[in-house]
Design a protein around this motif. Structure first.
Motif, PDB file in Angstrom:
ATOM      1  N   ALA A 171       7.217  26.259 -19.834  1.00  0.00           N
ATOM      2  CA  ALA A 171       6.967  26.692 -18.963  1.00  0.00           C
ATOM      3  C   ALA A 171       7.728  27.073 -17.893  1.00  0.00           C
ATOM      4  CB  ALA A 171       5.386  25.784 -17.848  1.00  0.00           C
ATOM      5  N   ALA A 172       7.573  27.624 -17.101  1.00  0.00           N
ATOM      6  CA  ALA A 172       7.758  28.560 -15.636  1.00  0.00           C
ATOM      7  C   ALA A 172       7.479  28.696 -14.853  1.00  0.00           C
ATOM      8  CB  ALA A 172       8.311  30.204 -16.196  1.00  0.00           C
ATOM      9  N   LEU A 173       8.234  28.363 -13.940  1.00  0.00           N
ATOM     10  CA  LEU A 173       7.113  27.923 -12.170  1.00  0.00           C
ATOM     11  C   LEU A 173       7.559  28.905 -11.652  1.00  0.00           C
ATOM     12  CD1 LEU A 173       6.813  26.139  -9.874  1.00  0.00           C
ATOM     13  CD2 LEU A 173       9.016  25.695  -9.807  1.00  0.00           C
ATOM     14  N   TYR A 174       6.524  29.449 -11.220  1.00  0.00           N
ATOM     15  CA  TYR A 174       6.673  30.561  -9.683  1.00  0.00           C
ATOM     16  C   TYR A 174       6.798  29.894  -8.516  1.00  0.00           C
ATOM     17  CZ  TYR A 174       4.776  34.176  -7.050  1.00  0.00           C
ATOM     18  OH  TYR A 174       4.369  35.264  -6.213  1.00  0.00           O
ATOM     19  N   VAL A 175       8.334  29.650  -8.056  1.00  0.00           N
ATOM     20  CA  VAL A 175       9.030  28.788  -7.248  1.00  0.00           C
ATOM     21  C   VAL A 175       8.249  28.919  -5.526  1.00  0.00           C
ATOM     22  CG1 VAL A 175      11.020  28.063  -5.419  1.00  0.00           C
ATOM     23  CG2 VAL A 175      10.349  28.484  -8.147  1.00  0.00           C
ATOM     24  N   GLY A 176       7.738  30.847  -5.118  1.00  0.00           N
ATOM     25  CA  GLY A 176       7.624  31.219  -3.648  1.00  0.00           C
ATOM     26  C   GLY A 176       5.575  30.677  -4.084  1.00  0.00           C
ATOM     27  N   SER A 177       5.230  30.986  -5.491  1.00  0.00           N
ATOM     28  CA  SER A 177       3.433  30.183  -5.408  1.00  0.00           C
ATOM     29  C   SER A 177       3.394  31.074  -4.308  1.00  0.00           C
ATOM     30  CB  SER A 177       3.213  29.065  -5.210  1.00  0.00           C
ATOM     31  OG  SER A 177       3.543  28.677  -6.492  1.00  0.00           O
ATOM     32  N   TRP A 178       1.758  31.240  -3.979  1.00  0.00           N
ATOM     33  CA  TRP A 178       0.666  31.301  -3.528  1.00  0.00           C
ATOM     34  C   TRP A 178       1.214  32.321  -1.856  1.00  0.00           C
ATOM     35  CZ3 TRP A 178      -2.996  34.615  -5.004  1.00  0.00           C
ATOM     36  CH2 TRP A 178      -4.279  34.525  -3.958  1.00  0.00           C
ATOM     37  N   SER A 179       2.108  31.515  -1.358  1.00  0.00           N
ATOM     38  CA  SER A 179       2.485  31.548  -0.055  1.00  0.00           C
ATOM     39  C   SER A 179       3.319  33.257  -0.276  1.00  0.00           C
ATOM     40  CB  SER A 179       3.239  31.067   1.018  1.00  0.00           C
ATOM     41  OG  SER A 179       4.320  29.993  -0.172  1.00  0.00           O
ATOM     42  N   ASN A 180       4.018  33.181  -1.062  1.00  0.00           N
ATOM     43  CA  ASN A 180       4.851  34.651  -1.729  1.00  0.00           C
ATOM     44  C   ASN A 180       4.195  35.433  -1.887  1.00  0.00           C
ATOM     45  OD1 ASN A 180       6.014  35.576  -3.909  1.00  0.00           O
ATOM     46  ND2 ASN A 180       6.863  35.887  -2.179  1.00  0.00           N
ATOM     47  N   TRP A 181       3.348  35.278  -2.336  1.00  0.00           N
ATOM     48  CA  TRP A 181       2.324  36.498  -3.433  1.00  0.00           C
ATOM     49  C   TRP A 181       1.141  37.160  -1.805  1.00  0.00           C
ATOM     50  CZ3 TRP A 181       1.413  38.053  -8.011  1.00  0.00           C
ATOM     51  CH2 TRP A 181      -0.491  39.003  -8.388  1.00  0.00           C
ATOM     52  N   VAL A 182       0.655  36.184  -1.223  1.00  0.00           N
ATOM     53  CA  VAL A 182       0.331  36.966  -0.030  1.00  0.00           C
ATOM     54  C   VAL A 182       1.071  37.698   1.220  1.00  0.00           C
ATOM     55  CG1 VAL A 182      -2.026  35.230  -0.379  1.00  0.00           C
ATOM     56  CG2 VAL A 182      -0.242  34.880   1.261  1.00  0.00           C
ATOM     57  N   ALA A 183       2.330  37.109   0.615  1.00  0.00           N
ATOM     58  CA  ALA A 183       2.957  37.811   1.920  1.00  0.00           C
ATOM     59  C   ALA A 183       3.330  38.629   2.044  1.00  0.00           C
ATOM     60  CB  ALA A 183       4.602  37.304   1.620  1.00  0.00           C
ATOM     61  N   ASP A 184       2.875  39.883   0.612  1.00  0.00           N
ATOM     62  CA  ASP A 184       2.726  41.618   0.720  1.00  0.00           C
ATOM     63  C   ASP A 184       1.290  41.829   0.084  1.00  0.00           C
ATOM     64  OD1 ASP A 184       2.847  44.019  -0.505  1.00  0.00           O
ATOM     65  OD2 ASP A 184       4.338  43.809  -2.085  1.00  0.00           O
ATOM     66  N   SER A 185       0.876  42.456   1.339  1.00  0.00           N
ATOM     67  CA  SER A 185      -0.808  42.911   1.190  1.00  0.00           C
ATOM     68  C   SER A 185      -1.234  43.803   0.103  1.00  0.00           C
ATOM     69  CB  SER A 185      -0.977  43.805   2.517  1.00  0.00           C
ATOM     70  OG  SER A 185      -0.264  44.807   2.285  1.00  0.00           O
ATOM     71  N   ALA A 186      -0.162  44.560  -0.447  1.00  0.00           N
ATOM     72  CA  ALA A 186      -0.537  45.228  -2.250  1.00  0.00           C
ATOM     73  C   ALA A 186      -0.801  44.572  -2.893  1.00  0.00           C
ATOM     74  CB  ALA A 186       1.145  45.807  -2.409  1.00  0.00           C
ATOM     75  N   HIS A 187      -0.239  42.774  -3.031  1.00  0.00           N
ATOM     76  CA  HIS A 187      -0.755  42.195  -4.614  1.00  0.00           C
ATOM     77  C   HIS A 187      -2.118  41.991  -4.156  1.00  0.00           C
ATOM     78  CE1 HIS A 187       3.605  40.115  -4.540  1.00  0.00           C
ATOM     79  NE2 HIS A 187       3.094  41.266  -5.342  1.00  0.00           N
ATOM     80  N   PRO A 188      -3.041  41.948  -5.020  1.00  0.00           N
ATOM     81  CA  PRO A 188      -4.367  41.944  -5.318  1.00  0.00           C
ATOM     82  C   PRO A 188      -4.873  40.444  -5.661  1.00  0.00           C
ATOM     83  CG  PRO A 188      -3.713  42.019  -7.713  1.00  0.00           C
ATOM     84  CD  PRO A 188      -2.353  42.555  -6.995  1.00  0.00           C
ATOM     85  N   VAL A 189      -6.021  40.135  -5.447  1.00  0.00           N
ATOM     86  CA  VAL A 189      -6.515  38.865  -4.726  1.00  0.00           C
ATOM     87  C   VAL A 189      -7.987  39.388  -5.604  1.00  0.00           C
ATOM     88  CG1 VAL A 189      -7.311  36.791  -3.293  1.00  0.00           C
ATOM     89  CG2 VAL A 189      -5.809  38.262  -3.093  1.00  0.00           C
ATOM     90  N   ALA A 190      -8.175  37.357  -6.873  1.00  0.00           N
ATOM     91  CA  ALA A 190      -9.353  37.252  -7.566  1.00  0.00           C
ATOM     92  C   ALA A 190     -10.019  35.689  -6.720  1.00  0.00           C
ATOM     93  CB  ALA A 190      -9.069  37.190  -8.209  1.00  0.00           C
ATOM     94  N   THR A 191     -10.982  36.188  -6.874  1.00  0.00           N
ATOM     95  CA  THR A 191     -11.723  34.767  -6.503  1.00  0.00           C
ATOM     96  C   THR A 191     -12.702  34.454  -7.409  1.00  0.00           C
ATOM     97  OG1 THR A 191     -13.489  36.019  -4.837  1.00  0.00           O
ATOM     98  CG2 THR A 191     -11.328  35.413  -3.602  1.00  0.00           C
TER      99      THR A 191
END
Length: 276
Positions: A253-273
């Motif tokens: 498996a591959a690691l997304y090192v930046g993870s959620w803290s990196n994902w939400v740093a860009d407001s263009a990234h979609p968010v699911a709940t």
């Protein structure tokens, strides 16, 4: 090399005076700094490694615990006595959350003789083995950081994997569903990700579940060695624990090192709940 080592095996190595570099990486997301736990008692000969300072770069848009610069990581590991040809054993309090990130980082930067003490400091003391408050004399190591030895994901790669493979979110179910977010500014998860909290990788004693049970657990989420698999968490720490558990299950498996803290740093990234 098997990624875990049990307390009796480590005790045997130390009694035979086999050269081992012991790294104490106790770390608490909330609570006293790990160095305080280290000073109250640690395995004889263990050197403290600060997860925030030595195992991660400066927090920012890349995430709260991004990859450190190669030179910085190399220098930190040399200060801790890490040598290229010597076994390194890493441990934390019990559940290997922080130890897994250091295990992954050493592997990523090219050290192939790294093992995690299963059950950590708690397992060592519960077995009746001695601890000390003495600071060890450390001979500087010769470790050379050679990055890229394990697969990683960036935000684009994580999004693609969530669509075409299996992307596991290692955070708690409440954080995954977006019901709470104690650290990052936005709650939720990457669309298409599947929730696999790291707490489910270990038993009540902090030791990892047997590989067969881990394979069963991940298989129910669709993660097998027949698919591309990745993992992320809040900042890339507990996700490394997920990578280790997947490794034990025989699933690369591959690691997304930046993870959620990196994902939400860009407001263009979609968010699911929610659960889906």
């Amino acid at each position: 090399m098997h990624p875990l080592i049990e307390v009796p095996a480590l005790d045997g190595l130390l009694r035979r005076q086999t050269p081992v570099v012991l790294l104490d990486v106790r770390w608490h997301l909330a609570g006293p700094p790990g160095i305080e736990s280290y000073r109250k008692g640690h395995l004889p000969g263990a050197v403290f490694v600060d997860l925030d300072r030595d195992v991660a770069g400066r927090p920012g848009a890349a995430g709260r615990h991004p990859l450190p610069e190669s030179g910085d990581f190399e220098a930190a590991m040399r200060r801790a006595g890490v040598c290229a040809d010597r076994l390194v054993v890493v441990y934390d309090d019990a559940d290997s959350t922080a130890a897994a990130r250091l295990w992954w980082s050493l592997r990523y930067f090219g050290h192939d003789r790294v093992r995690v003490l299963d059950g950590g400091y708690r397992a060592w003391t519960e077995a009746g083995h001695p601890v000390t408050t003495d600071d060890p004399e450390v001979k500087p190591g010769d470790f050379i950081a050679d990055p890229g030895r394990l697969p990683v994901l960036d935000a684009e790669g994580a999004a693609a994997l969530a669509r075409a493979g299996v992307l596991l979110d290692a955070r708690s179910a409440e954080r995954f569903r977006g019901e709470m977010e104690p650290v990052d500014p936005v709650a939720g998860h990457i669309p298409g990700a599947r929730n696999a909290p790291t707490s489910g990788n270990v038993g009540v004693d902090g030791r990892f579940l047997p590989p067969s049970l881990l394979r069963e657990r991940f298989g129910k989420l669709g993660a097998t060695d027949a698919l591309d698999v990745g993992a992320y968490c809040g900042s890339g720490v507990t996700a490394a624990h997920e990578i280790l558990a997947l490794n034990l299950a025989g699933i690369p498996a591959a690691l997304y090192v930046g993870s959620w803290s990196n994902w939400v740093a860009d407001s263009a990234h979609p968010v699911a709940t929610g659960d889906s």
